[in-house]
Design a protein around this motif. Structure first.
Motif, PDB file in Angstrom:
ATOM      1  N   PHE A 175     105.668 105.906  64.918  1.00  0.00           N
ATOM      2  CA  PHE A 175     106.987 105.286  64.597  1.00  0.00           C
ATOM      3  C   PHE A 175     107.225 105.592  63.349  1.00  0.00           C
ATOM      4  N   PRO A 176     108.142 106.540  62.714  1.00  0.00           N
ATOM      5  CA  PRO A 176     108.152 106.845  60.964  1.00  0.00           C
ATOM      6  C   PRO A 176     108.971 105.662  60.062  1.00  0.00           C
ATOM      7  N   TYR A 177     109.773 104.883  60.746  1.00  0.00           N
ATOM      8  CA  TYR A 177     110.687 104.054  59.966  1.00  0.00           C
ATOM      9  C   TYR A 177     109.912 102.630  59.564  1.00  0.00           C
ATOM     10  N   ASP A 178     109.989 102.225  58.552  1.00  0.00           N
ATOM     11  CA  ASP A 178     109.629 100.951  57.920  1.00  0.00           C
ATOM     12  C   ASP A 178     110.621  99.770  58.494  1.00  0.00           C
ATOM     13  N   LEU A 179     110.081  98.778  58.815  1.00  0.00           N
ATOM     14  CA  LEU A 179     111.001  97.593  59.340  1.00  0.00           C
ATOM     15  C   LEU A 179     111.775  97.030  58.029  1.00  0.00           C
ATOM     16  N   GLU A 180     111.563  97.034  56.887  1.00  0.00           N
ATOM     17  CA  GLU A 180     112.310  96.616  55.930  1.00  0.00           C
ATOM     18  C   GLU A 180     113.089  97.485  55.126  1.00  0.00           C
ATOM     19  N   GLU A 181     113.037  98.748  55.643  1.00  0.00           N
ATOM     20  CA  GLU A 181     113.900  99.746  54.875  1.00  0.00           C
ATOM     21  C   GLU A 181     115.510  99.804  55.131  1.00  0.00           C
ATOM     22  N   ASP A 182     116.045 100.201  54.075  1.00  0.00           N
ATOM     23  CA  ASP A 182     117.366  99.858  53.863  1.00  0.00           C
ATOM     24  C   ASP A 182     118.247 101.223  54.445  1.00  0.00           C
ATOM     25  N   PHE A 183     118.918 101.209  55.621  1.00  0.00           N
ATOM     26  CA  PHE A 183     119.231 102.068  56.104  1.00  0.00           C
ATOM     27  C   PHE A 183     120.828 102.553  55.841  1.00  0.00           C
ATOM     28  N   ARG A 184     121.453 101.732  54.953  1.00  0.00           N
ATOM     29  CA  ARG A 184     122.830 101.694  54.757  1.00  0.00           C
ATOM     30  C   ARG A 184     123.308 103.064  54.236  1.00  0.00           C
ATOM     31  N   HIS A 185     124.363 103.867  54.799  1.00  0.00           N
ATOM     32  CA  HIS A 185     124.962 105.030  54.154  1.00  0.00           C
ATOM     33  C   HIS A 185     123.996 106.210  54.404  1.00  0.00           C
ATOM     34  N   LYS A 186     123.118 105.981  55.355  1.00  0.00           N
ATOM     35  CA  LYS A 186     122.064 107.269  55.622  1.00  0.00           C
ATOM     36  C   LYS A 186     122.146 107.697  56.958  1.00  0.00           C
ATOM     37  N   ASN A 230     121.780  98.706  59.836  1.00  0.00           N
ATOM     38  CA  ASN A 230     123.258  98.796  59.523  1.00  0.00           C
ATOM     39  C   ASN A 230     123.397 100.445  59.454  1.00  0.00           C
ATOM     40  N   ILE A 231     123.623 101.303  60.728  1.00  0.00           N
ATOM     41  CA  ILE A 231     123.580 102.638  60.366  1.00  0.00           C
ATOM     42  C   ILE A 231     124.675 103.191  61.339  1.00  0.00           C
ATOM     43  N   SER A 232     125.215 104.337  61.192  1.00  0.00           N
ATOM     44  CA  SER A 232     126.373 104.963  61.902  1.00  0.00           C
ATOM     45  C   SER A 232     125.789 106.021  62.806  1.00  0.00           C
ATOM     46  N   LEU A 233     125.095 106.846  62.131  1.00  0.00           N
ATOM     47  CA  LEU A 233     124.539 108.064  63.037  1.00  0.00           C
ATOM     48  C   LEU A 233     123.154 108.169  63.125  1.00  0.00           C
ATOM     49  N   ILE A 234     122.571 108.491  64.459  1.00  0.00           N
ATOM     50  CA  ILE A 234     121.490 108.933  64.615  1.00  0.00           C
ATOM     51  C   ILE A 234     121.211 110.205  65.094  1.00  0.00           C
ATOM     52  N   LYS A 235     120.679 111.214  64.256  1.00  0.00           N
ATOM     53  CA  LYS A 235     120.616 112.451  64.658  1.00  0.00           C
ATOM     54  C   LYS A 235     119.329 112.988  65.191  1.00  0.00           C
ATOM     55  N   PHE A 236     119.170 113.656  66.637  1.00  0.00           N
ATOM     56  CA  PHE A 236     117.978 113.644  67.150  1.00  0.00           C
ATOM     57  C   PHE A 236     117.642 115.124  66.556  1.00  0.00           C
ATOM     58  N   ILE A 262     127.193 102.840  67.233  1.00  0.00           N
ATOM     59  CA  ILE A 262     126.448 104.141  66.601  1.00  0.00           C
ATOM     60  C   ILE A 262     126.532 105.336  67.293  1.00  0.00           C
ATOM     61  N   THR A 263     126.672 106.559  66.639  1.00  0.00           N
ATOM     62  CA  THR A 263     126.735 107.772  67.221  1.00  0.00           C
ATOM     63  C   THR A 263     125.548 108.462  67.378  1.00  0.00           C
ATOM     64  N   PHE A 264     125.151 109.324  68.384  1.00  0.00           N
ATOM     65  CA  PHE A 264     123.998 109.801  68.658  1.00  0.00           C
ATOM     66  C   PHE A 264     124.212 111.372  68.679  1.00  0.00           C
ATOM     67  N   HIS A 265     123.568 111.954  67.963  1.00  0.00           N
ATOM     68  CA  HIS A 265     123.866 113.580  67.637  1.00  0.00           C
ATOM     69  C   HIS A 265     122.454 114.303  68.412  1.00  0.00           C
ATOM     70  N   PHE A 266     123.126 115.416  69.093  1.00  0.00           N
ATOM     71  CA  PHE A 266     122.072 116.159  70.062  1.00  0.00           C
ATOM     72  C   PHE A 266     122.434 117.671  69.662  1.00  0.00           C
ATOM     73  N   GLU A 267     121.181 118.363  69.582  1.00  0.00           N
ATOM     74  CA  GLU A 267     121.353 119.843  69.689  1.00  0.00           C
ATOM     75  C   GLU A 267     121.062 120.563  71.057  1.00  0.00           C
ATOM     76  N   ILE A 268     121.780 120.885  71.542  1.00  0.00           N
ATOM     77  CA  ILE A 268     121.600 121.304  73.012  1.00  0.00           C
ATOM     78  C   ILE A 268     122.022 122.726  73.331  1.00  0.00           C
ATOM     79  N   SER A 269     121.562 123.212  74.282  1.00  0.00           N
ATOM     80  CA  SER A 269     121.952 124.544  75.023  1.00  0.00           C
ATOM     81  C   SER A 269     123.094 124.307  75.990  1.00  0.00           C
ATOM     82  N   ALA A 270     124.145 124.872  75.900  1.00  0.00           N
ATOM     83  CA  ALA A 270     125.343 124.258  76.749  1.00  0.00           C
ATOM     84  C   ALA A 270     125.142 124.947  78.223  1.00  0.00           C
ATOM     85  N   ASP A 271     124.730 126.223  78.014  1.00  0.00           N
ATOM     86  CA  ASP A 271     124.419 126.841  79.331  1.00  0.00           C
ATOM     87  C   ASP A 271     123.560 126.253  80.303  1.00  0.00           C
TER      88      ASP A 271
END
Length: 569
Positions: A175-186, A230-236, A262-271
């Motif tokens: 898992f790439p994220y550190d427990l103490e990392e500041d995620f604000r405005h990212k 404290n984040i607003s967007l998770i982008k897959f 939180i908003t979750f963003h996904f790249e998809i194939s609509a078809d």
């Protein structure tokens, strides 16, 4: 021994996933690993000063088409200041021609392709080297480096390219994220799979066969951790998130049921969206999920030229079904400069996509990436592209350089006026007066260019003001209706107490007094910061039916709430 994992992101709000993977994968190794992130907009000399201030033994760069020129310049400066510092490169921009890249660049090592295991073995070698350098001969150093699969390195007067490394087991990735990392405005990037089942010629994902998924229960646990921050967007960053039906349904159900904003963003194939996936999306809280759909072109012949075997009608059908409940944001992409597509065809593609009224329309321009089959076929289509990153198309047999420049102007005004969502009623007013939506954006883009608005920064007020002049120039009109529509859009998204001098403000104290009494009689409670504005057109009808009716009345702006009074004034 200290390694500085360095990212040059395109924007401050972005976070680099690759260097975090490397740190997490080697966290149990005995070395000093530090992450530093900058942007390509930072002053080069300041970034150099920050890097040198870390006193690293090795600086590792994550390399992409948007930052490679900056990275190469920075590497030269690092070597000039301290030639003893070794430089390691990794990422898609250096993986394809690593030998040639090292020949022409200040640096020592390149990790090719997927980096975690190669980087881990490289770090283990360095730890041994720094501990036992006096005992190690040149032959043993060379032998150790030569045995690291996926590594390219400078040795004496030559460049050595090692055996490639097989793709790793996805469940071994940390898992790439550190427990103490500041995620604000990212923006937080997350990867639940690697690879893509499709073979689009312009994309590097087509060079790696197969898709590897993380265990779905692991993904859920990691997302549960991220939503506590404290984040607003998770982008897959998965290339095609919905290519595995069971995996997609399981995760979307989990995300829909979360208690989060939180908003979750996904790249998809609509078809390939299935009916039950669409039904599931309809249950999502508004704003929870946003989808990015790669349309690229609505010309089926052009789609086949790039090995995308899908019909636009299939995409259109699925996009409309998702849109029906207005709870999922949809972002549709087009690419200009595709093989065989001319200006007329692209215009039709734009109008086709615009008719779907997605939340965003992104106009991209073909980039001929190193290693992509599209670059290999460039001569077949008369493609001429920049030799410098990001290798963007300059012209083809079907579309000229001038036409691509025009489309760039269109792209700028579409992004500002359509994608921002802050001018939507103004835009609708004008689009209705042109033959097609593209014709409006074409004329607006040319207007911006001729008046110098594309070559300098203009104020937020000026972005509204230009429409007064634009209407006069292209429609030979000066309508009260446009003034009122601009006034509404302006007040919707800007400070309410002040209006620019080009907009007309009507004040009638007696009417306002009667209106306040009417509100009081109805028992409606307003906040302290409400604002009353009089209009000469019925704003409520404009918003509801997209119709302009001349009728005096009032709009009360009260936070996110609006109250309309157009019956008795």
């Amino acid at each position: 021994m200290k390694i500085l994992l360095t990212a040059l992101n395109s924007k401050y709000i972005h976070s680099n996933l690759a260097i975090r993977y490397l740190r997490a994968y080697t966290e149990k190794l005995d070395y000093n690993c530090t992450i530093r992130e900058f942007t390509i907009n930072d002053i080069l000399e300041r970034v150099l000063e920050e890097i040198m201030g870390e006193n690293p033994d090795i600086v590792a760069f994550s390399c992409y088409i948007w930052n490679i020129e900056y990275v190469k310049s920075l590497a030269v400066l690092i070597k000039l200041v301290n030639p003893k510092i070794k430089i390691l490169y990794g990422g898609p921009e250096v993986s394809y021609d690593s030998r040639e890249f090292l020949k022409s660049t200040a640096g020592d090592y390149v990790i090719i392709g997927e980096g975690e295991e190669t980087y881990s073995e490289f770090v283990k070698f360095l730890i041994e080297y720094f501990q036992n350098s006096k005992e190690m001969t040149n032959e043993s150093v060379f032998s150790n480096l030569r045995n690291i699969k996926g590594l390219c390195f400078r040795w004496q007067d030559g460049i050595i390219l090692n055996e490639p490394r097989k793709l790793m087991d996805r469940d071994k990735i940390a898992f790439p994220y550190d427990l103490e990392e500041d995620f604000r405005h990212k923006i937080i990037y997350y990867e639940s799979s690697r690879g893509c089942p499709f073979n689009c010629k312009y994309c590097l994902s087509s060079t790696i066969k197969g898709v590897r998924f993380l265990n779905v229960e692991r993904v859920k646990k990691e997302l549960e951790f991220l939503i506590t921050k404290n984040i607003s967007l998770i982008k897959f960053v998965d290339r095609t998130f919905n290519c595995n039906h069971e995996f997609t349904v399981e995760l979307w159900k989990f995300i829909i049921d979360l208690d989060t904003d939180i908003t979750f963003h996904f790249e998809i194939s609509a078809d390939v969206l299935t009916s039950d996936e669409i039904e599931l999306l309809q249950k999502a809280p508004k704003g929870r999920i946003q989808l990015e759909v790669g349309v690229q072109t609505t010309n089926d012949e052009i789609l086949s030229n790039i090995d995308r075997y899908v019909k636009f009608k299939e995409i259109e059908e699925k996009v409309k079904k998702v849109e029906k409940y207005h709870n999922v944001r949809q972002h549709l992409d087009l690419i200009a400069g595709l093989p065989g597509e001319d200006f007329k065809s692209f215009k039709k593609s734009f109008n086709d996509v615009y008719s779907l009224r997605p939340d965003e329309i992104q106009l991209g321009f073909l980039k001929l990436l190193k290693g992509s089959s599209m670059r290999e076929e460039a001569k077949n289509w008369g493609m001429v592209y920049s030799p410098y990153a990001p290798y963007e198309i300059l012209r083809t047999d079907s579309i000229s350089y001038r036409e691509l420049v025009i489309l760039k102007r269109v792209e700028k005004v579409v992004d500002k006026y359509y994608n921002s969502g802050k001018f939507i009623h103004i835009v609708d007013y004008f689009v209705a007066r042109f033959e097609t939506a593209f014709d409006f954006y074409y004329e607006l883009g040319m207007f911006f260019y001729k008046n110098g608005y594309l070559s300098r920064n203009i104020s937020s007020v000026e972005y509204y003001r230009v429409f007064i002049e634009f209407e006069k120039q292209f429609l030979n009109e000066k309508s009260i209706e446009l003034n009122e529509i601009i006034k509404y859009d302006y007040l919707k998204f800007n400070k309410k107490r002040w209006l620019p001098d080009f907009l007309v403000r009507y004040k009638n104290k007696n009417e306002e007094k009667l209106l306040k009494q009417k509100i009081k009689d109805k028992g409606t409670v307003l906040s302290k910061n409400y604002h009353i504005e009089k209009f000469s057109i019925n704003i409520e009808k404009l918003l509801r039916d997209s119709r302009i009716e001349k009728k005096d009345g009032y709009v009360i702006f009260d936070g996110k709430r609006e109250l309309y009074f157009f019956d008795h004034f």
